[in-house]
Design a protein around this motif. Structure first.
Motif, PDB file in Angstrom:
ATOM      1  N   ASP A  80       0.942   6.303   8.616  1.00 49.52           N
ATOM      2  CA  ASP A  80       1.452   6.679   9.942  1.00 49.52           C
ATOM      3  C   ASP A  80       2.270   7.962   9.872  1.00 49.52           C
ATOM      4  O   ASP A  80       2.434   8.639  10.885  1.00 49.52           O
ATOM      5  CB  ASP A  80       2.375   5.574  10.496  1.00 49.52           C
ATOM      6  CG  ASP A  80       1.575   4.435  11.102  1.00 49.52           C
ATOM      7  OD1 ASP A  80       0.335   4.546  11.172  1.00 49.52           O
ATOM      8  OD2 ASP A  80       2.203   3.433  11.497  1.00 49.52           O
ATOM      9  N   TRP A 118       3.926   0.719   2.483  1.00 51.91           N
ATOM     10  CA  TRP A 118       3.590  -0.152   3.600  1.00 51.91           C
ATOM     11  C   TRP A 118       3.241  -1.516   3.026  1.00 51.91           C
ATOM     12  O   TRP A 118       3.108  -1.672   1.811  1.00 51.91           O
ATOM     13  CB  TRP A 118       2.382   0.430   4.363  1.00 51.91           C
ATOM     14  CG  TRP A 118       2.620   1.847   4.771  1.00 51.91           C
ATOM     15  CD1 TRP A 118       2.409   2.961   3.997  1.00 51.91           C
ATOM     16  CD2 TRP A 118       3.178   2.312   5.992  1.00 51.91           C
ATOM     17  NE1 TRP A 118       2.787   4.088   4.674  1.00 51.91           N
ATOM     18  CE2 TRP A 118       3.262   3.720   5.913  1.00 51.91           C
ATOM     19  CE3 TRP A 118       3.599   1.682   7.162  1.00 51.91           C
ATOM     20  CZ2 TRP A 118       3.768   4.504   6.943  1.00 51.91           C
ATOM     21  CZ3 TRP A 118       4.086   2.463   8.199  1.00 51.91           C
ATOM     22  CH2 TRP A 118       4.173   3.854   8.084  1.00 51.91           C
ATOM     23  N   PRO A 122       2.714  -3.278   8.291  1.00 53.49           N
ATOM     24  CA  PRO A 122       1.417  -2.577   8.304  1.00 53.49           C
ATOM     25  C   PRO A 122       1.495  -1.213   9.007  1.00 53.49           C
ATOM     26  O   PRO A 122       2.302  -1.037   9.926  1.00 53.49           O
ATOM     27  CB  PRO A 122       0.512  -3.534   9.092  1.00 53.49           C
ATOM     28  CG  PRO A 122       1.420  -4.378   9.905  1.00 53.49           C
ATOM     29  CD  PRO A 122       2.761  -4.404   9.232  1.00 53.49           C
ATOM     30  N   SER A 123       0.662  -0.290   8.586  1.00 53.10           N
ATOM     31  CA  SER A 123       0.547   0.979   9.305  1.00 53.10           C
ATOM     32  C   SER A 123      -0.300   0.690  10.550  1.00 53.10           C
ATOM     33  O   SER A 123      -0.990  -0.331  10.609  1.00 53.10           O
ATOM     34  CB  SER A 123      -0.134   2.026   8.420  1.00 53.10           C
ATOM     35  OG  SER A 123      -1.381   1.538   7.997  1.00 53.10           O
ATOM     36  N   SER A 124      -0.275   1.593  11.552  1.00 54.17           N
ATOM     37  CA  SER A 124      -0.982   1.240  12.785  1.00 54.17           C
ATOM     38  C   SER A 124      -2.501   1.305  12.623  1.00 54.17           C
ATOM     39  O   SER A 124      -3.222   0.556  13.260  1.00 54.17           O
ATOM     40  CB  SER A 124      -0.480   2.067  13.971  1.00 54.17           C
ATOM     41  OG  SER A 124      -0.291   3.379  13.594  1.00 54.17           O
ATOM     42  N   ARG A 125      -3.004   2.215  11.744  1.00 54.75           N
ATOM     43  CA  ARG A 125      -4.443   2.210  11.436  1.00 54.75           C
ATOM     44  C   ARG A 125      -4.608   1.765  10.005  1.00 54.75           C
ATOM     45  O   ARG A 125      -3.910   2.274   9.112  1.00 54.75           O
ATOM     46  CB  ARG A 125      -5.029   3.617  11.593  1.00 54.75           C
ATOM     47  CG  ARG A 125      -5.305   3.973  13.058  1.00 54.75           C
ATOM     48  CD  ARG A 125      -5.832   5.380  13.185  1.00 54.75           C
ATOM     49  NE  ARG A 125      -4.873   6.353  12.662  1.00 54.75           N
ATOM     50  CZ  ARG A 125      -5.180   7.599  12.301  1.00 54.75           C
ATOM     51  NH1 ARG A 125      -6.420   8.027  12.374  1.00 54.75           N
ATOM     52  NH2 ARG A 125      -4.250   8.415  11.855  1.00 54.75           N
ATOM     53  N   GLU A 126      -5.528   0.834   9.780  1.00 54.43           N
ATOM     54  CA  GLU A 126      -5.673   0.255   8.442  1.00 54.43           C
ATOM     55  C   GLU A 126      -5.911   1.337   7.383  1.00 54.43           C
ATOM     56  O   GLU A 126      -6.768   2.210   7.559  1.00 54.43           O
ATOM     57  CB  GLU A 126      -6.858  -0.722   8.441  1.00 54.43           C
ATOM     58  CG  GLU A 126      -6.824  -1.687   7.272  1.00 54.43           C
ATOM     59  CD  GLU A 126      -8.018  -2.634   7.258  1.00 54.43           C
ATOM     60  OE1 GLU A 126      -8.349  -3.142   6.191  1.00 54.43           O
ATOM     61  OE2 GLU A 126      -8.622  -2.833   8.343  1.00 54.43           O
ATOM     62  N   ASP A 127      -5.137   1.282   6.322  1.00 52.48           N
ATOM     63  CA  ASP A 127      -5.293   2.181   5.173  1.00 52.48           C
ATOM     64  C   ASP A 127      -5.088   3.665   5.485  1.00 52.48           C
ATOM     65  O   ASP A 127      -5.563   4.530   4.751  1.00 52.48           O
ATOM     66  CB  ASP A 127      -6.643   1.954   4.466  1.00 52.48           C
ATOM     67  CG  ASP A 127      -6.665   0.600   3.779  1.00 52.48           C
ATOM     68  OD1 ASP A 127      -5.578   0.082   3.460  1.00 52.48           O
ATOM     69  OD2 ASP A 127      -7.755   0.047   3.566  1.00 52.48           O
ATOM     70  N   ARG A 140       0.864  -1.182   0.000  1.00 51.80           N
ATOM     71  CA  ARG A 140       0.000   0.000   0.000  1.00 51.80           C
ATOM     72  C   ARG A 140       0.900   1.231   0.000  1.00 51.80           C
ATOM     73  O   ARG A 140       1.946   1.236   0.633  1.00 51.80           O
ATOM     74  CB  ARG A 140      -0.885   0.046   1.260  1.00 51.80           C
ATOM     75  CG  ARG A 140      -1.879  -1.104   1.378  1.00 51.80           C
ATOM     76  CD  ARG A 140      -3.010  -1.023   0.342  1.00 51.80           C
ATOM     77  NE  ARG A 140      -3.939  -2.132   0.454  1.00 51.80           N
ATOM     78  CZ  ARG A 140      -3.810  -3.306  -0.159  1.00 51.80           C
ATOM     79  NH1 ARG A 140      -2.781  -3.527  -0.962  1.00 51.80           N
ATOM     80  NH2 ARG A 140      -4.706  -4.254   0.010  1.00 51.80           N
ATOM     81  N   ILE A 151       0.477  -4.869   3.994  1.00 56.19           N
ATOM     82  CA  ILE A 151      -0.581  -5.260   4.936  1.00 56.19           C
ATOM     83  C   ILE A 151      -0.123  -6.371   5.893  1.00 56.19           C
ATOM     84  O   ILE A 151      -0.635  -6.480   6.999  1.00 56.19           O
ATOM     85  CB  ILE A 151      -1.899  -5.655   4.217  1.00 56.19           C
ATOM     86  CG1 ILE A 151      -1.650  -6.690   3.131  1.00 56.19           C
ATOM     87  CG2 ILE A 151      -2.590  -4.441   3.631  1.00 56.19           C
ATOM     88  CD1 ILE A 151      -2.934  -7.222   2.491  1.00 56.19           C
TER      89      ILE A 151
END
Ligand code: AMP
Length: 214
Positions: free
Chosen positions: A151, A137, A143-148, A128, A139
């Protein structure tokens, strides 16, 4: 230290190049990042490059060569640099050699990160990218800390047009026909080192450092 990173799209060149640049305090020159920044900013170069990139094709050599040769003459490159995504064709490699000869420089090592196509297609569908700052990023692997949500800047993360499975297939075909011949090119010049890119990120990095510190 002057380093070239080779490998298929999604092999992990960018991730490793960033870490190497940080460790050795040399600039990381990613032609993909430079082109994406230009498309985001709507520059002339960006407008010319956009269509090729979205279709998974290479941007013409004539646009790429001057861009990189100019960049290598900037002050921060005197100690060395790591080229990520360039050269991508034999004419680009030949032009780079000619330009470096004129500058009295040469590449020390070309590192090829080897990953089979099947792994690449699986990896890229999970990638992503931030629509605003361009950071990438994954998945599963990063991963980022909040989906989509990015950060770094809080904007939306999206599957990049050129990471969609049909475009990835096209990019791999382009890699095999136009970029893979560089493996032989740098083998002939005795500077090629191959690395197994299927291992986890840290092992790949340690193996690269082992090669660079010989
Ligand atoms: P990358 O992020 O390195 O995979 O690059 C993304 C896209 O930018 C590629 O699929 C090409 O369309 C374009 N691109 C990047 N570097 C080059 C290059 N050296 N020559 C031609 N096209 C390039």
């Amino acid at each position: 230290m002057k380093i070239i990173m080779l490998g298929a799209p999604g092999a992990g060149k960018g991730t490793q190049a960033k870490k190497i640049a940080e460790k050795y305090q040399i600039p990381h020159i990613s032609t993909g990042d430079i082109l994406r920044e230009n498309t985001r900013n709507g520059t002339e170069l960006g407008k010319k490059a956009k269509g090729y990139m979205e279709q998974g094709l290479l941007v013409p050599d004539t646009l790429m060569i001057d861009l990189v040769v100019d960049r290598l003459q900037q002050k921060d490159c005197t100690k060395g640099y790591i080229l990520d995504g360039f050269p991508r064709t034999i004419p680009q490699a030949e032009s780079l050699d000619e330009a470096l000869k004129e500058l009295g420089q040469k590449i020390d090592v070309a590192i090829s990160i080897e990953v089979p196509d099947e792994n690449i297609i699986r990896r890229m569908s999970g990638r992503r990218a931030c629509v605003s700052c361009g950071s990438t990023w994954h998945i599963i692997h990063n991963p980022s800390s909040r989906e989509d949500i990015c950060d770094i800047c809080g904007e939306a993360l999206m599957l990049r047009e050129d990471d969609k499975p049909e475009t990835v297939q096209k990019r791999l075909a382009v890699y095999h026909s136009q970029t893979h011949p560089l493996i032989q090119y740098y083998t002939d010049r005795n500077i090629l080192k191959e690395i197994d890119g299927t291992k986890d990120m840290k092992d790949v990095f340690d193996n690269i450092i082992r090669i660079l510190e010989v």
